[in-house]
Design a protein around this motif. Structure first.
Motif, PDB file in Angstrom:
ATOM      1  N   ALA A   1      15.460  -3.560  43.164  1.00 10.74           N
ATOM      2  CA  ALA A   1      15.090  -4.814  43.831  1.00 10.74           C
ATOM      3  C   ALA A   1      13.607  -4.839  44.193  1.00 10.74           C
ATOM      4  CB  ALA A   1      15.947  -5.002  45.085  1.00 10.74           C
ATOM      5  N   VAL A   2      13.078  -3.746  44.744  1.00 11.45           N
ATOM      6  CA  VAL A   2      11.662  -3.762  45.141  1.00 11.45           C
ATOM      7  C   VAL A   2      10.749  -3.753  43.908  1.00 11.45           C
ATOM      8  CG1 VAL A   2      12.055  -2.739  47.424  1.00 11.45           C
ATOM      9  CG2 VAL A   2      11.473  -1.241  45.514  1.00 11.45           C
ATOM     10  N   ALA A   3      11.168  -3.028  42.852  1.00 13.70           N
ATOM     11  CA  ALA A   3      10.340  -2.968  41.643  1.00 13.70           C
ATOM     12  C   ALA A   3      10.299  -4.331  40.953  1.00 13.70           C
ATOM     13  CB  ALA A   3      10.861  -1.903  40.684  1.00 13.70           C
ATOM     14  N   LEU A   4      11.416  -5.066  40.995  1.00 14.75           N
ATOM     15  CA  LEU A   4      11.450  -6.419  40.434  1.00 14.75           C
ATOM     16  C   LEU A   4      10.380  -7.288  41.080  1.00 14.75           C
ATOM     17  CD1 LEU A   4      15.170  -7.593  40.218  1.00 14.75           C
ATOM     18  CD2 LEU A   4      13.436  -7.812  38.445  1.00 14.75           C
ATOM     19  N   ALA A   5      10.245  -7.143  42.394  1.00 16.83           N
ATOM     20  CA  ALA A   5       9.308  -7.995  43.134  1.00 16.83           C
ATOM     21  C   ALA A   5       7.856  -7.530  42.992  1.00 16.83           C
ATOM     22  CB  ALA A   5       9.703  -8.022  44.617  1.00 16.83           C
TER      23      ALA A   5
ATOM     24  N   ILE B   1      -0.593  -4.721  37.055  1.00 20.65           N
ATOM     25  CA  ILE B   1       0.666  -5.427  36.751  1.00 20.65           C
ATOM     26  C   ILE B   1       1.150  -5.029  35.362  1.00 20.65           C
ATOM     27  CG2 ILE B   1       1.629  -7.712  36.226  1.00 20.65           C
ATOM     28  CD1 ILE B   1      -0.257  -8.781  38.498  1.00 20.65           C
ATOM     29  N   GLU B   2       0.224  -5.020  34.395  1.00 21.11           N
ATOM     30  CA  GLU B   2       0.618  -4.661  33.026  1.00 21.11           C
ATOM     31  C   GLU B   2       1.135  -3.226  32.964  1.00 21.11           C
ATOM     32  OE1 GLU B   2      -2.462  -7.746  30.840  1.00 21.11           O
ATOM     33  OE2 GLU B   2      -2.912  -5.597  30.787  1.00 21.11           O
ATOM     34  N   ALA B   3       0.499  -2.324  33.709  1.00 19.61           N
ATOM     35  CA  ALA B   3       0.936  -0.921  33.708  1.00 19.61           C
ATOM     36  C   ALA B   3       2.324  -0.780  34.345  1.00 19.61           C
ATOM     37  CB  ALA B   3      -0.077  -0.061  34.465  1.00 19.61           C
ATOM     38  N   VAL B   4       2.556  -1.517  35.424  1.00 22.18           N
ATOM     39  CA  VAL B   4       3.875  -1.448  36.086  1.00 22.18           C
ATOM     40  C   VAL B   4       4.947  -1.995  35.150  1.00 22.18           C
ATOM     41  CG1 VAL B   4       5.275  -2.360  37.980  1.00 22.18           C
ATOM     42  CG2 VAL B   4       2.940  -1.551  38.440  1.00 22.18           C
ATOM     43  N   ILE B   5       4.645  -3.126  34.507  1.00 21.00           N
ATOM     44  CA  ILE B   5       5.634  -3.730  33.604  1.00 21.00           C
ATOM     45  C   ILE B   5       5.900  -2.824  32.398  1.00 21.00           C
ATOM     46  CG2 ILE B   5       5.967  -5.668  31.982  1.00 21.00           C
ATOM     47  CD1 ILE B   5       4.874  -7.490  34.179  1.00 21.00           C
TER      48      ILE B   5
ATOM     49  N   LEU C   1       5.677   0.410  32.370  1.00 21.96           N
ATOM     50  CA  LEU C   1       6.520   1.515  32.860  1.00 21.96           C
ATOM     51  C   LEU C   1       7.968   1.048  33.002  1.00 21.96           C
ATOM     52  CD1 LEU C   1       6.776   4.396  34.072  1.00 21.96           C
ATOM     53  CD2 LEU C   1       6.286   3.389  36.306  1.00 21.96           C
ATOM     54  N   MET C   2       8.160  -0.151  33.552  1.00 21.07           N
ATOM     55  CA  MET C   2       9.528  -0.675  33.717  1.00 21.07           C
ATOM     56  C   MET C   2      10.207  -0.848  32.350  1.00 21.07           C
ATOM     57  SD  MET C   2       8.849  -3.325  36.864  1.00 21.07           S
ATOM     58  CE  MET C   2      10.508  -3.949  37.102  1.00 21.07           C
ATOM     59  N   ARG C   3       9.428  -1.282  31.347  1.00 17.74           N
ATOM     60  CA  ARG C   3       9.988  -1.415  29.993  1.00 17.74           C
ATOM     61  C   ARG C   3      10.422  -0.047  29.458  1.00 17.74           C
ATOM     62  NH1 ARG C   3       6.209  -5.734  28.364  1.00 17.74           N
ATOM     63  NH2 ARG C   3       7.494  -7.607  28.544  1.00 17.74           N
ATOM     64  N   GLN C   4       9.569   0.955  29.680  1.00 20.70           N
ATOM     65  CA  GLN C   4       9.884   2.291  29.153  1.00 20.70           C
ATOM     66  C   GLN C   4      11.174   2.847  29.756  1.00 20.70           C
ATOM     67  OE1 GLN C   4       6.723   5.242  29.006  1.00 20.70           O
ATOM     68  NE2 GLN C   4       5.210   3.625  28.876  1.00 20.70           N
ATOM     69  N   VAL C   5      11.480   2.461  30.979  1.00 17.92           N
ATOM     70  CA  VAL C   5      12.704   2.976  31.602  1.00 17.92           C
ATOM     71  C   VAL C   5      13.802   1.908  31.614  1.00 17.92           C
ATOM     72  CG1 VAL C   5      11.489   4.726  32.953  1.00 17.92           C
ATOM     73  CG2 VAL C   5      11.905   2.488  33.978  1.00 17.92           C
ATOM     74  N   GLU C   6      13.625   0.906  30.707  1.00 14.29           N
ATOM     75  CA  GLU C   6      14.653  -0.109  30.436  1.00 14.29           C
ATOM     76  C   GLU C   6      15.166  -0.800  31.695  1.00 14.29           C
ATOM     77  OE1 GLU C   6      16.915   1.517  26.653  1.00 14.29           O
ATOM     78  OE2 GLU C   6      16.399   3.133  28.046  1.00 14.29           O
ATOM     79  N   GLN C   7      14.212  -1.206  32.512  1.00 14.30           N
ATOM     80  CA  GLN C   7      14.514  -1.848  33.788  1.00 14.30           C
ATOM     81  C   GLN C   7      14.460  -3.366  33.629  1.00 14.30           C
ATOM     82  OE1 GLN C   7      15.231   0.317  35.930  1.00 14.30           O
ATOM     83  NE2 GLN C   7      15.211  -0.616  37.946  1.00 14.30           N
ATOM     84  N   PRO C   8      15.314  -4.130  34.325  1.00 14.58           N
ATOM     85  CA  PRO C   8      15.166  -5.586  34.261  1.00 14.58           C
ATOM     86  C   PRO C   8      13.816  -6.012  34.822  1.00 14.58           C
ATOM     87  CG  PRO C   8      16.707  -4.952  35.986  1.00 14.58           C
ATOM     88  CD  PRO C   8      16.385  -3.718  35.211  1.00 14.58           C
ATOM     89  N   LEU C   9      13.205  -7.013  34.178  1.00  8.31           N
ATOM     90  CA  LEU C   9      11.869  -7.466  34.598  1.00  8.31           C
ATOM     91  C   LEU C   9      11.934  -8.783  35.367  1.00  8.31           C
ATOM     92  CD1 LEU C   9      10.004  -6.674  31.257  1.00  8.31           C
ATOM     93  CD2 LEU C   9       9.907  -5.364  33.384  1.00  8.31           C
ATOM     94  N   THR C  10      13.105  -9.412  35.359  1.00  7.14           N
ATOM     95  CA  THR C  10      13.269 -10.677  36.088  1.00  7.14           C
ATOM     96  C   THR C  10      14.630 -10.660  36.789  1.00  7.14           C
ATOM     97  OG1 THR C  10      14.440 -11.799  34.312  1.00  7.14           O
ATOM     98  CG2 THR C  10      12.018 -11.893  34.254  1.00  7.14           C
ATOM     99  N   LEU C  11      14.773 -11.569  37.754  1.00  9.84           N
ATOM    100  CA  LEU C  11      16.078 -11.685  38.419  1.00  9.84           C
ATOM    101  C   LEU C  11      17.139 -12.105  37.420  1.00  9.84           C
ATOM    102  CD1 LEU C  11      15.423 -13.342  41.889  1.00  9.84           C
ATOM    103  CD2 LEU C  11      16.491 -11.124  41.442  1.00  9.84           C
ATOM    104  N   ALA C  12      16.762 -12.978  36.460  1.00 11.44           N
ATOM    105  CA  ALA C  12      17.725 -13.412  35.446  1.00 11.44           C
ATOM    106  C   ALA C  12      18.220 -12.198  34.657  1.00 11.44           C
ATOM    107  CB  ALA C  12      17.082 -14.445  34.529  1.00 11.44           C
ATOM    108  N   GLN C  13      17.281 -11.328  34.249  1.00 11.33           N
ATOM    109  CA  GLN C  13      17.685 -10.116  33.503  1.00 11.33           C
ATOM    110  C   GLN C  13      18.515  -9.174  34.372  1.00 11.33           C
ATOM    111  OE1 GLN C  13      14.204  -8.176  31.865  1.00 11.33           O
ATOM    112  NE2 GLN C  13      13.627  -9.981  30.672  1.00 11.33           N
ATOM    113  N   ALA C  14      18.339  -9.262  35.685  1.00 10.03           N
ATOM    114  CA  ALA C  14      19.121  -8.396  36.585  1.00 10.03           C
ATOM    115  C   ALA C  14      20.514  -8.971  36.839  1.00 10.03           C
ATOM    116  CB  ALA C  14      18.373  -8.209  37.897  1.00 10.03           C
TER     117      ALA C  14
END
Ligand SMILES: [Fe+2]
Length: 389
Positions: free
Chosen positions: A276-280, A320-324, A326-339
Motif C-alpha cells: 500500500a505505501v509503495a503504491l502511493a 520516480i522512474e527508479a522506484v517504478i 524496482l517495483m516492476r522487477q519485483v512484479e509489484q502492482p503499480l496502480t490501485l487498479a492493478q492491485a
C-alpha cells in the motif's frame, strides 16, 4: 531538544544465540501460528531455555492486529508474569507485542490511548526483545505501534518512546525462507521508510545517513532477494540490515504522505502495508515536488543514489522512474487498479480514505500537505497510473 532512540542491535550470523545470555525468570514469546508451525518459535525458545528462562507462548497474533487482540495478549502477560517479552515475527507481531507490553504495565489503559506523553514505566515489569522475521517494517528498532480499529476500519498510528525494544536481534537466518511476495512487499516498505525518512519535515543529521544507506541497499539487493531467495544469502542479509537501518532512520525522523495514504488504503482495502505505501510513493513524490520550490530534498537523495540530480524536478523524475523500475522487477502492482481495487470501490470509499489520510499522523510530515480535493486527485492518479510532473 531531540532524542535519537535505538535498542542494542545484535546482528549477523548466529545473532539469535544472544538470547541464551538473557538473565531472568520467564520469557513470554509473542508470535503467530505460522512461525510456530515453521519451527522458528521453538528455535527461539531453545536459546531462551539455555539461559535458564522458562518460556510461555502466545501465538495468536494476526496481520493488522486489533485493539481486542492486544487486550487479550495483555491478559496472557498478566496471567504469566514474564520479566522478558520476546516478539518474534513481522511488524504486526512486534507492534502488537509492544502494545501488550504497555497494557501489561498499565492494565486499565485503553490501547487506543497509547501516547508518547504519558509515562508507562514499562521496565518495572519486563524488558523487551524484538526478533524480526521480515525485512521491512523496522518495528524492531522503532517506538511506533500501528494497531487497527476494526469497527472504524482505521489504522491507528500510536507510540510511546518507552516502547522501544531493549534488544533487536537482526539475524538473516530468520528471513531465509521468506516467500517472494512477502519479500517484495516488506522490502518496498523499507524503501518507503528510507525515502520518506530523508524527505519528511522531521529529517535530521542523525537520520539522513541511515536513510541514504538503506535506500542504496534496497535498490541493489531487493531484486536479488526477490528472485533468488535463500540462494543469495548476501542479498538477504543486506535487505535485513537495510530494513533495520531504515527503521532507525524514519523512526527517529518521521514517515510522510505515502504512509498516510498507505495506512488508509491498507485499512479499507486490506492491502499489505508495504504494498500500500509503495503504491502511493511515486505519486506522492510527484505531488510534493510540484509544491513550493526548495521544500523537497529529492536532488540530494538522487545524488547519493547516482541518479540525475541537477534540480528538484529532474531528481524527482529520476527517483520516480527508479522506484517504478524496482517495483516492476519485483512484479509489484503499480496502480490501485492493478492491485485489484475497482473504480466502484474507490468511489464508494473515497470519503473515508480522505478522512483517514487527512487524520493520519504521518501525512502532516510531508514536505507538501494536500487539501481534500488534492488528495482525491492523488488517489485517482494512484488508481489509474497517471503520474504528471
Ligand atoms: Fe511502513
Amino acid at each position: 531538544m531531540w532524542y535519537f532512540a535505538s535498542p542494542l542491535i545484535v546482528y549477523g550470523e548466529d545473532a539469535l544465540s544472544h538470547l541464551a545470555t538473557l538473565e531472568g525468570r520467564r520469557a513470554a514469546l509473542i508470535t503467530d501460528a505460522h512461525l510456530v508451525a515453521l519451527g522458528y518459535a521453538e528455535k527461539v525458545a531453545d536459546f531462551l531455555r539455555q539461559g535458564g528462562l522458562e518460556v510461555v507462548f502466545y501465538d495468536r497474533v494476526e496481520p493488522e492486529p486489533s485493539l481486542e487482540l492486544v487486550k487479550e495478549g495483555a491478559e496472557f502477560l498478566l496471567t504469566h508474569s514474564p520479566d522478558w517479552i520476546v516478539a518474534l515475527g513481522g511488524g504486526s507481531v512486534i507492534d502488537a507485542a509492544k502494545a501488550m507490553w504497555i497494557l501489561y504495565a498499565q492494565p486499565d489503559l485503553d490501547p487506543e490511548a497509547i501516547n508518547p506523553i504519558e509515562r508507562f514505566n514499562l521496565r518495572a515489569k519486563a524488558r523487551f526483545v524484538a526478533v524480526p522475521t521480515t525485512s521491512g517494517t523496522g518495528s524492531e528498532v522503532t517506538w511506533a505501534i500501528v494497531l487497527t480499529n476494526r469497527t472504524e476500519r482505521r489504522k491507528l498510528g500510536l507510540g510511546s518512546r518507552e516502547a522501544i525494544a531493549d534488544i533487536a536481534i537482526v539475524d538473516p537466518a530468520m528471513v531465509m525462507d521468506l516467500p517472494p511476495r512477502l519479500t517484495a512487499d516488506t522490502g518496498l516498505d523499507a524503501l518507503t521508510h528510507a525515502i520518506e525518512g530523508f524527505t519528511s519535515t522531521y529529517h535530521n543529521d542523525f537520520t539522513d545517513g541511515l536513510c541514504l544507506k538503506a535506500a542504496q541497499l534496497v535498490f541493489e539487493n531487493l531484486p536479488r532477494a526477490y528472485r533468488y531467495g535463500k540462494d543469495d544469502i548476501e542479498a538477504r542479509a543486506h535487505m535485513h540490515y537495510a530494513a533495520t537501518l531504515a527503521g532507525l532512520g524514519f523512526g527517529n525522523a518521521m514517515a510522510a504522505l505515502a504512509h498516510g495514504i498507505g495506512h488508509a488504503l491498507g485499512a479499507i482495502f486490506h492491502l499489505p502495508h508495504g504494498r500500500a505505501v509503495a503504491l502511493a510513493l511515486p505519486y506522492t513524490i510527484a505531488y510534493c515536488v510540484q509544491g513550493a520550490s526548495g521544500s523537497t530534498r529529492y536532488a540530494e537523495l538522487a545524488y547519493h543514489l547516482r541518479l540525475p540530480s541537477e534540480n528538484e524536478q529532474v531528481a524527482a523524475k529520476g527517483l520516480i522512474e527508479a522506484v517504478i523500475e524496482l517495483m516492476r522487477q519485483v512484479e509489484q502492482p503499480l496502480t490501485l487498479a492493478q492491485a485489484g481495487i475497482s473504480q466502484r470501490d474507490l468511489v464508494r470509499e473515497m470519503p473515508v480514505l480522505i478522512d483517514h489520510t487527512m487524520n493520519d499522523t504521518q501525512t502532516i510530515m510531508s514536505p507538501r500537505v494536500p487539501d481534500e480535493s488534492e488528495l482525491e486527485t492523488l488517489l485517482w492518479q494512484i488508481y489509474s497510473g497517471d503520474i504528471s510532473l
